[in-house]
Motif scaffolding. Sequence first.
Motif, PDB file in Angstrom:
ATOM      1  N   PRO A 290       1.048  -1.390  -0.062  1.00 29.03           N
ATOM      2  CA  PRO A 290       0.313  -0.188  -0.028  1.00 29.03           C
ATOM      3  C   PRO A 290       1.196   1.232  -0.468  1.00 29.03           C
ATOM      4  O   PRO A 290       2.240   1.058   0.129  1.00 29.03           O
ATOM      5  CB  PRO A 290      -1.093  -0.387   1.435  1.00 29.03           C
ATOM      6  CG  PRO A 290      -0.731  -1.417   1.101  1.00 29.03           C
ATOM      7  CD  PRO A 290       0.556  -1.882   1.343  1.00 29.03           C
TER       8      PRO A 290
ATOM      9  N   SER B 258      -2.985   9.522   4.015  1.00 29.96           N
ATOM     10  CA  SER B 258      -3.777   9.087   3.024  1.00 29.96           C
ATOM     11  C   SER B 258      -3.365   7.801   2.475  1.00 29.96           C
ATOM     12  O   SER B 258      -1.859   7.359   2.082  1.00 29.96           O
ATOM     13  CB  SER B 258      -4.629   9.809   2.145  1.00 29.96           C
ATOM     14  OG  SER B 258      -2.888   9.634   1.549  1.00 29.96           O
TER      15      SER B 258
ATOM     16  N   SER C 195      -3.049   4.161   0.161  1.00 27.77           N
ATOM     17  CA  SER C 195      -3.972   3.716  -1.058  1.00 27.77           C
ATOM     18  C   SER C 195      -2.854   2.556  -1.364  1.00 27.77           C
ATOM     19  O   SER C 195      -2.218   1.921  -1.468  1.00 27.77           O
ATOM     20  CB  SER C 195      -4.275   4.933  -2.796  1.00 27.77           C
ATOM     21  OG  SER C 195      -2.664   4.859  -2.431  1.00 27.77           O
ATOM     22  N   ASP C 196      -4.538   1.562  -2.326  1.00 28.04           N
ATOM     23  CA  ASP C 196      -4.186  -0.040  -2.215  1.00 28.04           C
ATOM     24  C   ASP C 196      -5.486  -0.419  -3.060  1.00 28.04           C
ATOM     25  O   ASP C 196      -6.900   0.078  -2.287  1.00 28.04           O
ATOM     26  CB  ASP C 196      -3.520  -0.845  -1.129  1.00 28.04           C
ATOM     27  CG  ASP C 196      -2.915  -2.178  -1.437  1.00 28.04           C
ATOM     28  OD1 ASP C 196      -2.422  -2.023  -2.170  1.00 28.04           O
ATOM     29  OD2 ASP C 196      -3.532  -2.925  -1.100  1.00 28.04           O
ATOM     30  N   THR C 197      -5.135  -1.213  -3.341  1.00 26.28           N
ATOM     31  CA  THR C 197      -5.828  -1.946  -3.975  1.00 26.28           C
ATOM     32  C   THR C 197      -6.941  -2.791  -3.913  1.00 26.28           C
ATOM     33  O   THR C 197      -7.798  -2.930  -3.825  1.00 26.28           O
ATOM     34  CB  THR C 197      -5.992  -2.722  -5.587  1.00 26.28           C
ATOM     35  OG1 THR C 197      -5.167  -1.910  -6.340  1.00 26.28           O
ATOM     36  CG2 THR C 197      -7.004  -3.506  -6.829  1.00 26.28           C
TER      37      THR C 197
END
Length: 161
Positions: free
Chosen positions: A120, A143, A145-147
């Motif tokens: 991430p 913040s 973000s990662d799938t």
Amino acid sequence: MKKILMLILATSLISFISAEDLIPPPSIITNKSIINISYQLEKELGEIKQIELWVTDNGGDTWSLAKFDQDLISPVSYTPPKDGLYGFIILQLNEVREKPEEPAKGTQPQWLYTIDRKSPEMTLDYEKNLLFKAFAEVPLKWSLSDTHLGDRPIRQIFSWQ
């Protein structure tokens, strides 16, 4: 009369569709470089001579023979070439029975694995040159973000040393 005919038709259609055809298996998300797929030998087929592992990386549009598990000991391992969603089918072969039908376009996988080896990405936002006082609040923003984030992807650990 129409309702009875429709009901008879609907029941006959249901008998041709099994639950396996309708519900895809759940996808197992992993960051491992090697996937181990467990299986059980089907005793009713007699003596199993060979196990074939079939793989798809495009939702079942095409299938390819990934490997043979000739030692017949579960699990069979597979090394995915890249991250993504992979579907697997295991075929068991014996000497007496003809070879089972190979998976074709649209065949539902027995197992689904999502390979995600990318870490991430986290961005920490804080005030520069901030003076910290003992037992005071420390304003932090981040913040992430990662799938494939989990349910609780953040763990905060603080140390005063």
